[in-house]
Design a protein around this motif. Structure first.
Motif, PDB file in Angstrom:
ATOM      1  N   LEU A 139      -9.250   4.193 -14.630  1.00 11.23           N
ATOM      2  CA  LEU A 139      -7.940   4.824 -14.768  1.00 11.23           C
ATOM      3  C   LEU A 139      -7.479   5.514 -13.496  1.00 11.23           C
ATOM      4  O   LEU A 139      -6.272   5.577 -13.221  1.00 11.23           O
ATOM      5  N   PRO A 144      -4.355   3.187 -11.804  1.00  8.53           N
ATOM      6  CA  PRO A 144      -3.826   4.539 -12.026  1.00  8.53           C
ATOM      7  C   PRO A 144      -2.436   4.558 -12.639  1.00  8.53           C
ATOM      8  O   PRO A 144      -2.054   5.531 -13.288  1.00  8.53           O
ATOM      9  N   ALA A 145      -1.638   3.498 -12.443  1.00  7.87           N
ATOM     10  CA  ALA A 145      -0.264   3.398 -12.947  1.00  7.87           C
ATOM     11  C   ALA A 145       0.554   4.596 -12.448  1.00  7.87           C
ATOM     12  O   ALA A 145       0.392   5.044 -11.314  1.00  7.87           O
ATOM     13  N   GLU A 146       1.427   5.125 -13.277  1.00  8.98           N
ATOM     14  CA  GLU A 146       2.247   6.271 -12.888  1.00  8.98           C
ATOM     15  C   GLU A 146       1.945   7.484 -13.758  1.00  8.98           C
ATOM     16  O   GLU A 146       2.757   8.405 -13.842  1.00  8.98           O
ATOM     17  N   ARG A 147       0.809   7.482 -14.410  1.00  9.95           N
ATOM     18  CA  ARG A 147       0.448   8.610 -15.258  1.00  9.95           C
ATOM     19  C   ARG A 147      -0.069   9.754 -14.388  1.00  9.95           C
ATOM     20  O   ARG A 147      -0.687   9.525 -13.340  1.00  9.95           O
ATOM     21  N   PRO A 148       0.103  10.987 -14.838  1.00  8.73           N
ATOM     22  CA  PRO A 148      -0.444  12.121 -14.078  1.00  8.73           C
ATOM     23  C   PRO A 148      -1.957  12.148 -14.137  1.00  8.73           C
ATOM     24  O   PRO A 148      -2.586  11.523 -15.005  1.00  8.73           O
ATOM     25  N   TYR A 150      -4.093  14.570 -14.902  1.00  9.50           N
ATOM     26  CA  TYR A 150      -4.732  15.189 -16.073  1.00  9.50           C
ATOM     27  C   TYR A 150      -4.716  14.271 -17.279  1.00  9.50           C
ATOM     28  O   TYR A 150      -5.628  14.281 -18.107  1.00  9.50           O
ATOM     29  N   LEU A 151      -3.679  13.403 -17.370  1.00 15.47           N
ATOM     30  CA  LEU A 151      -3.616  12.480 -18.502  1.00 15.47           C
ATOM     31  C   LEU A 151      -4.685  11.395 -18.384  1.00 15.47           C
ATOM     32  O   LEU A 151      -5.318  11.016 -19.380  1.00 15.47           O
ATOM     33  N   ASN A 152      -4.901  10.900 -17.164  1.00 11.28           N
ATOM     34  CA  ASN A 152      -5.974   9.926 -16.963  1.00 11.28           C
ATOM     35  C   ASN A 152      -7.344  10.528 -17.265  1.00 11.28           C
ATOM     36  O   ASN A 152      -8.205   9.886 -17.876  1.00 11.28           O
ATOM     37  N   TYR A 155      -7.743  10.731 -21.006  1.00 12.28           N
ATOM     38  CA  TYR A 155      -8.104   9.429 -21.566  1.00 12.28           C
ATOM     39  C   TYR A 155      -9.578   9.108 -21.321  1.00 12.28           C
ATOM     40  O   TYR A 155     -10.272   8.566 -22.190  1.00 12.28           O
TER      41      TYR A 155
END
Length: 334
Positions: A139, A144-148, A150-152, A155
């Protein structure tokens, strides 16, 4: 479109079918060798367990309190790695993950000995950590995509928490498979045991002979009967050997038979009569299970029937009429 064109080629479909056929042949022959190797491993574990019990009984008779002196050539089944043992001892994982039923659950899954317990406790610790690290790398680095951030991390922590239940689920799966094999062969085992007892054999010889005969149908049950034979030969209390068999299998049918044998041995009643009653109950229970599965089959077939069979049936029935209506010379086509 290139994929569909490739699937429509005759040579490609022939090659795919040939590959599937070869894979099926390899799997068929390979599975037979795997079953043979598993049977050899089970026989080896039974022999090791018998040697262990013999050493414990001899040590008890010598006044050593049942302790086994290391270095006498008695190998313990389920030997584990040194680093696993050191991690379990340093972090005191027995206090964290082991309870009163852990050893019984491992025995019901076919895992006996301190080595298997150490491996299970180590997996309870290492599996969530490994899954968390893999999820975090995937993640945070690979996708990593565009997620913050802390969200990764959340998960990844969630994946680790879910992974903490993986060893328990795998142990439960092994237990269910083992119990299914024993439950399926248990009525036949009772019939064979009844024949042996009525022919004049003792319980030790009956267990030994039935274990040899039932091995082709259920290696798990043959293994348990071999261990019970060894316990009947070396333990003072025969009831303890019967109780151990019921505890290792975890099946109510086996426990009831062992209770009947304990009562017959304690009060001097007929063992053959007790086995006859239990064998009849086992056959009736197997017939009831078969009838229950047969009665549950129509509801299970309802959903596949609606999803797969009825649409095809409607297409076959309606297609000729649709072709006449919308085809050349039809009402809509004219």
């Amino acid at each position: 479109m290139m994929i569909f064109d490739l699937l429509a080629q005759r040579d490609f479909m022939i090659a795919v079918l040939a590959a599937i056929s070869m894979a099926a042949v390899v799997f068929t022959f390979g599975s037979s060798f795997i079953v043979k190797s598993e049977m050899k491993d089970r026989i080896k574990r039974v022999a090791l367990e018998r040697e262990k019990m013999r050493a414990e009984e001899m040590a008890r008779l010598r006044g050593n309190g049942g302790a086994i002196v290391e270095g006498r050539g008695i190998r313990r089944s389920g030997e584990t790695k040194t680093y696993m043992k050191s991690v379990v001892e340093r972090l005191d994982l027995k206090k964290a993950f082991q309870d009163d039923a852990t050893l019984d659950k491992l025995a019901m899954a076919g895992f006996r000995g301190q080595g298997h317990l150490t491996t299970f406790l180590f997996m309870r610790l290492s599996t969530p950590i490994a899954i968390f690290l893999v999820a975090a790398v995937y993640l945070l680095v690979l996708a990593p995509a565009e997620r913050p951030l802390y969200l990764n991390l959340a998960y990844a922590v969630g994946a680790g928490l879910v992974g903490s239940f993986l060893p328990v689920v795998m142990l439960k799966n092994s237990t269910d498979k083992r119990q299914f094999s024993i439950r399926r062969a248990w009525p036949d085992c009772l019939d064979l045991m009844l024949l042996c007892v009525e022919s004049g054999m003792s319980m030790e010889h009956a267990f030994k002979r039935v274990g040899r005969e039932i091995g082709q149908q259920s290696p798990e049950l043959a293994e348990e009967l071999a261990l019970t034979t060894a316990e009947l030969a070396f333990l003072e209390d025969r009831g303890r050997a019967y109780e151990n068999l019921g505890r290792r299998t975890g099946l109510d049918g086996v426990k009831s038979v062992m209770t009947a044998l304990i009562q017959a041995d304690r009060y001097g009643t007929s063992v053959g009569q007790a086995l006859r009653v239990m064998a009849e109950e086992g056959r009736e229970q197997r017939m009831m299970d078969a009838e229950k599965k047969a009665a549950a089959l129509p509801p299970k077939l309802t959903v596949p029937l609606i999803l797969f069979f009825l649409p095809v049936l409607f297409i076959v029935i309606i297609s000729p009429a649709m072709i006449k209506v919308f085809g050349p010379g039809g009402v809509a086509g004219g």
